[in-house]
Write a protein that holds these residues in place. Structure first.
Motif, PDB file in Angstrom:
ATOM      1  N   VAL A  24       0.859  -1.196   0.000  1.00 25.52           N
ATOM      2  CA  VAL A  24       0.000   0.000   0.000  1.00 25.52           C
ATOM      3  C   VAL A  24       0.892   1.241   0.000  1.00 25.52           C
ATOM      4  O   VAL A  24       1.591   1.527   0.970  1.00 25.52           O
ATOM      5  CB  VAL A  24      -0.963  -0.025   1.201  1.00 25.52           C
ATOM      6  CG1 VAL A  24      -1.753   1.276   1.264  1.00 25.52           C
ATOM      7  CG2 VAL A  24      -1.912  -1.218   1.076  1.00 25.52           C
ATOM      8  N   LYS A  26      -0.086   4.478  -0.818  1.00 27.75           N
ATOM      9  CA  LYS A  26      -0.768   5.776  -0.697  1.00 27.75           C
ATOM     10  C   LYS A  26       0.067   6.732   0.158  1.00 27.75           C
ATOM     11  O   LYS A  26       0.655   6.297   1.164  1.00 27.75           O
ATOM     12  CB  LYS A  26      -2.159   5.586  -0.091  1.00 27.75           C
ATOM     13  CG  LYS A  26      -2.147   5.059   1.330  1.00 27.75           C
ATOM     14  CD  LYS A  26      -3.549   4.705   1.807  1.00 27.75           C
ATOM     15  CE  LYS A  26      -3.540   4.314   3.269  1.00 27.75           C
ATOM     16  NZ  LYS A  26      -4.740   3.596   3.686  1.00 27.75           N
ATOM     17  N   ILE A  68      -7.746   0.360  -3.782  1.00 25.01           N
ATOM     18  CA  ILE A  68      -8.195  -0.252  -2.533  1.00 25.01           C
ATOM     19  C   ILE A  68      -9.164   0.629  -1.756  1.00 25.01           C
ATOM     20  O   ILE A  68      -9.837   0.165  -0.852  1.00 25.01           O
ATOM     21  CB  ILE A  68      -7.003  -0.644  -1.627  1.00 25.01           C
ATOM     22  CG1 ILE A  68      -6.181   0.587  -1.236  1.00 25.01           C
ATOM     23  CG2 ILE A  68      -6.122  -1.678  -2.304  1.00 25.01           C
ATOM     24  CD1 ILE A  68      -5.146   0.299  -0.141  1.00 25.01           C
ATOM     25  N   MET A 196      -4.303  -6.146   6.998  1.00 24.87           N
ATOM     26  CA  MET A 196      -3.471  -4.957   6.854  1.00 24.87           C
ATOM     27  C   MET A 196      -2.300  -5.109   7.837  1.00 24.87           C
ATOM     28  O   MET A 196      -2.137  -6.166   8.440  1.00 24.87           O
ATOM     29  CB  MET A 196      -4.288  -3.687   7.163  1.00 24.87           C
ATOM     30  CG  MET A 196      -5.619  -3.727   6.467  1.00 24.87           C
ATOM     31  SD  MET A 196      -6.767  -2.322   6.598  1.00 24.87           S
ATOM     32  CE  MET A 196      -5.932  -1.041   7.444  1.00 24.87           C
ATOM     33  N   SER A 197      -1.494  -4.063   8.005  1.00 26.76           N
ATOM     34  CA  SER A 197      -0.291  -4.204   8.843  1.00 26.76           C
ATOM     35  C   SER A 197      -0.587  -4.776  10.223  1.00 26.76           C
ATOM     36  O   SER A 197       0.144  -5.628  10.723  1.00 26.76           O
ATOM     37  CB  SER A 197       0.406  -2.851   8.994  1.00 26.76           C
ATOM     38  OG  SER A 197       0.942  -2.456   7.764  1.00 26.76           O
ATOM     39  N   ARG A 212      -3.080  -6.393   2.208  1.00 26.38           N
ATOM     40  CA  ARG A 212      -2.804  -5.014   1.773  1.00 26.38           C
ATOM     41  C   ARG A 212      -2.003  -4.336   2.881  1.00 26.38           C
ATOM     42  O   ARG A 212      -2.543  -3.993   3.919  1.00 26.38           O
ATOM     43  CB  ARG A 212      -4.115  -4.261   1.527  1.00 26.38           C
ATOM     44  CG  ARG A 212      -5.108  -4.999   0.617  1.00 26.38           C
ATOM     45  CD  ARG A 212      -6.436  -4.245   0.542  1.00 26.38           C
ATOM     46  NE  ARG A 212      -6.948  -3.877   1.850  1.00 26.38           N
ATOM     47  CZ  ARG A 212      -7.718  -4.655   2.617  1.00 26.38           C
ATOM     48  NH1 ARG A 212      -8.098  -5.849   2.193  1.00 26.38           N
ATOM     49  NH2 ARG A 212      -8.111  -4.235   3.804  1.00 26.38           N
ATOM     50  N   ILE A 213      -0.698  -4.177   2.662  1.00 23.63           N
ATOM     51  CA  ILE A 213       0.187  -3.752   3.747  1.00 23.63           C
ATOM     52  C   ILE A 213       0.961  -2.494   3.388  1.00 23.63           C
ATOM     53  O   ILE A 213       1.640  -2.441   2.359  1.00 23.63           O
ATOM     54  CB  ILE A 213       1.151  -4.903   4.112  1.00 23.63           C
ATOM     55  CG1 ILE A 213       0.326  -6.117   4.581  1.00 23.63           C
ATOM     56  CG2 ILE A 213       2.135  -4.466   5.192  1.00 23.63           C
ATOM     57  CD1 ILE A 213       1.158  -7.310   4.987  1.00 23.63           C
ATOM     58  N   GLY A 214       0.818  -1.481   4.235  1.00 24.94           N
ATOM     59  CA  GLY A 214       1.558  -0.235   4.054  1.00 24.94           C
ATOM     60  C   GLY A 214       2.582  -0.029   5.159  1.00 24.94           C
ATOM     61  O   GLY A 214       3.785  -0.159   4.963  1.00 24.94           O
ATOM     62  N   THR A 215       2.076   0.281   6.344  1.00 20.71           N
ATOM     63  CA  THR A 215       2.928   0.649   7.471  1.00 20.71           C
ATOM     64  C   THR A 215       4.029  -0.364   7.781  1.00 20.71           C
ATOM     65  O   THR A 215       5.180   0.016   8.052  1.00 20.71           O
ATOM     66  CB  THR A 215       2.052   0.857   8.725  1.00 20.71           C
ATOM     67  OG1 THR A 215       0.964   1.717   8.369  1.00 20.71           O
ATOM     68  CG2 THR A 215       2.831   1.483   9.857  1.00 20.71           C
ATOM     69  N   ARG A 221       2.764   6.502   8.145  1.00 26.43           N
ATOM     70  CA  ARG A 221       2.489   7.513   7.137  1.00 26.43           C
ATOM     71  C   ARG A 221       2.441   8.899   7.759  1.00 26.43           C
ATOM     72  O   ARG A 221       2.023   9.043   8.872  1.00 26.43           O
ATOM     73  CB  ARG A 221       1.161   7.243   6.425  1.00 26.43           C
ATOM     74  CG  ARG A 221       1.265   6.241   5.306  1.00 26.43           C
ATOM     75  CD  ARG A 221      -0.076   6.030   4.624  1.00 26.43           C
ATOM     76  NE  ARG A 221      -1.033   5.433   5.534  1.00 26.43           N
ATOM     77  CZ  ARG A 221      -1.185   4.121   5.764  1.00 26.43           C
ATOM     78  NH1 ARG A 221      -0.427   3.261   5.114  1.00 26.43           N
ATOM     79  NH2 ARG A 221      -2.066   3.681   6.607  1.00 26.43           N
TER      80      ARG A 221
HETATM   81  C1  LIG Z   1      -4.265   2.275   4.092  1.00 26.21           C
HETATM   82  C2  LIG Z   1      -4.944   0.992   3.780  1.00 26.21           C
HETATM   83  C3  LIG Z   1      -4.315  -0.242   4.008  1.00 26.21           C
HETATM   84  C4  LIG Z   1      -2.935  -0.399   4.622  1.00 26.21           C
HETATM   85  O1  LIG Z   1      -2.890   0.006   5.939  1.00 26.21           O
HETATM   86  P1  LIG Z   1      -1.585  -0.256   6.840  1.00 26.21           P
HETATM   87  O2  LIG Z   1      -2.126  -0.275   8.222  1.00 26.21           O
HETATM   88  O3  LIG Z   1      -0.675   0.890   6.586  1.00 26.21           O
HETATM   89  O4  LIG Z   1      -0.984  -1.553   6.434  1.00 26.21           O
HETATM   90  C5  LIG Z   1      -5.008  -1.387   3.647  1.00 26.21           C
HETATM   91  N1  LIG Z   1      -6.240  -1.341   3.100  1.00 26.21           N
HETATM   92  C6  LIG Z   1      -6.870  -0.178   2.872  1.00 26.21           C
HETATM   93  C7  LIG Z   1      -8.225  -0.198   2.257  1.00 26.21           C
HETATM   94  C8  LIG Z   1      -6.248   1.028   3.205  1.00 26.21           C
HETATM   95  O5  LIG Z   1      -6.887   2.183   2.968  1.00 26.21           O
END
Ligand SMILES: *Cc1c(COP(=O)(O)O)cnc(C)c1O
Length: 221
Positions: A24, A26, A68, A196-197, A212-215, A221
């Motif tokens: 992720v 964004k 997403i 997610m994270s 779906r992994i960002g952090t 962020r």
């Molecule tokens: C931001 C987001 C994520 C990722 O979130 P993290 O906690 O940073 O891993 C996953 N799915 C959706 C729909 C998001 O908006």
């Protein structure tokens, strides 16, 4: 760069081979996406159309772009030429517009239906009955340029693992039921996008095959 590689390798090595990692990206600058790409990541998730459209031409063409976040009907046209998978379909109207735009570009766009599983109030996502209604709808059956490939859900944001686990388990159950009732003998209904994270370990234990992994990859962020 070393720190990013460490995090990416750590997360990737933890994931079972049947689980697809959507990074992720964004709010992250293009330079970071380029680094992630050079480490082998190809699936990038964005939640804002404008941002995805700004970044897409700057990255290599084999990046798979995942929408997403909530998608407004009037923005579909901007991502229709290139988007790989839309995770956030939550109405027949949106599905119809994706179909219309996909036809313009002579594409079939793959989508997931977003299901509302969390306890907290959310404007987005379908409940179980609405998903079934949408799948039964005669208009859905006539759409030639979309392919419904699975479900997406977000668990409640809580420290209570049992709550999260139960929500993911309920989505997995719905996924199996729909696969059986609507897509039997049809391999295309195959993605369960959850995790997610903060909760991807639980999600995978409960049957996710797309996280779906960002952090956890890129830091706060
Ligand atoms: C931001 C987001 C994520 C990722 O979130 P993290 O906690 O940073 O891993 C996953 N799915 C959706 C729909 C998001 O908006």
């Amino acid at each position: 760069m070393e720190i990013l590689a460490e995090h990416v390798n750590y997360v990737m090595q933890e994931l079972p081979p049947h689980v697809t990692l959507v990074a992720v990206t964004k709010t992250r600058p293009v330079e970071l996406l380029e680094e992630a790409y050079s480490l082998g990541l190809r699936d990038f998730g964005e939640n804002r159309v404008q941002e995805m459209c700004d970044k897409q031409p700057l990255l290599p063409a084999d990046v798979r772009w995942h929408q997403i976040g909530h998608l407004q009907t009037n923005k579909v046209k901007y991502i229709a030429p290139f988007v790989h998978l839309i995770h956030s379909v939550d109405s027949l109207k949106l599905l119809a517009e994706i179909n219309r735009q996909a036809a313009k570009y002579e594409r079939v766009i793959e989508v997931l239906l977003q299901v509302y599983i969390a306890k907290e109030e959310s404007k987005f996502g379908l409940d179980d009955d609405e998903v079934i209604e949408l799948l039964n709808h005669h208009e859905t059956a006539a759409m030639q340029n979309i392919r419904i490939c699975g479900l997406m859900g977000m668990a409640t944001f809580t420290d209570n693992d049992q709550v999260v686990r139960n929500e993911f388990a309920s989505l997995k159950k719905l996924f199996e039921k729909l696969r059986n009732d609507f897509f039997s003998g049809n391999e295309e209904f195959r993605w369960l996008s959850m995790g997610m994270s903060g909760d991807y370990h639980i999600a995978i234990e409960e049957g996710s095959n797309m996280v779906r992994i960002g952090t956890a990859l890129f830091g706060e962020r």
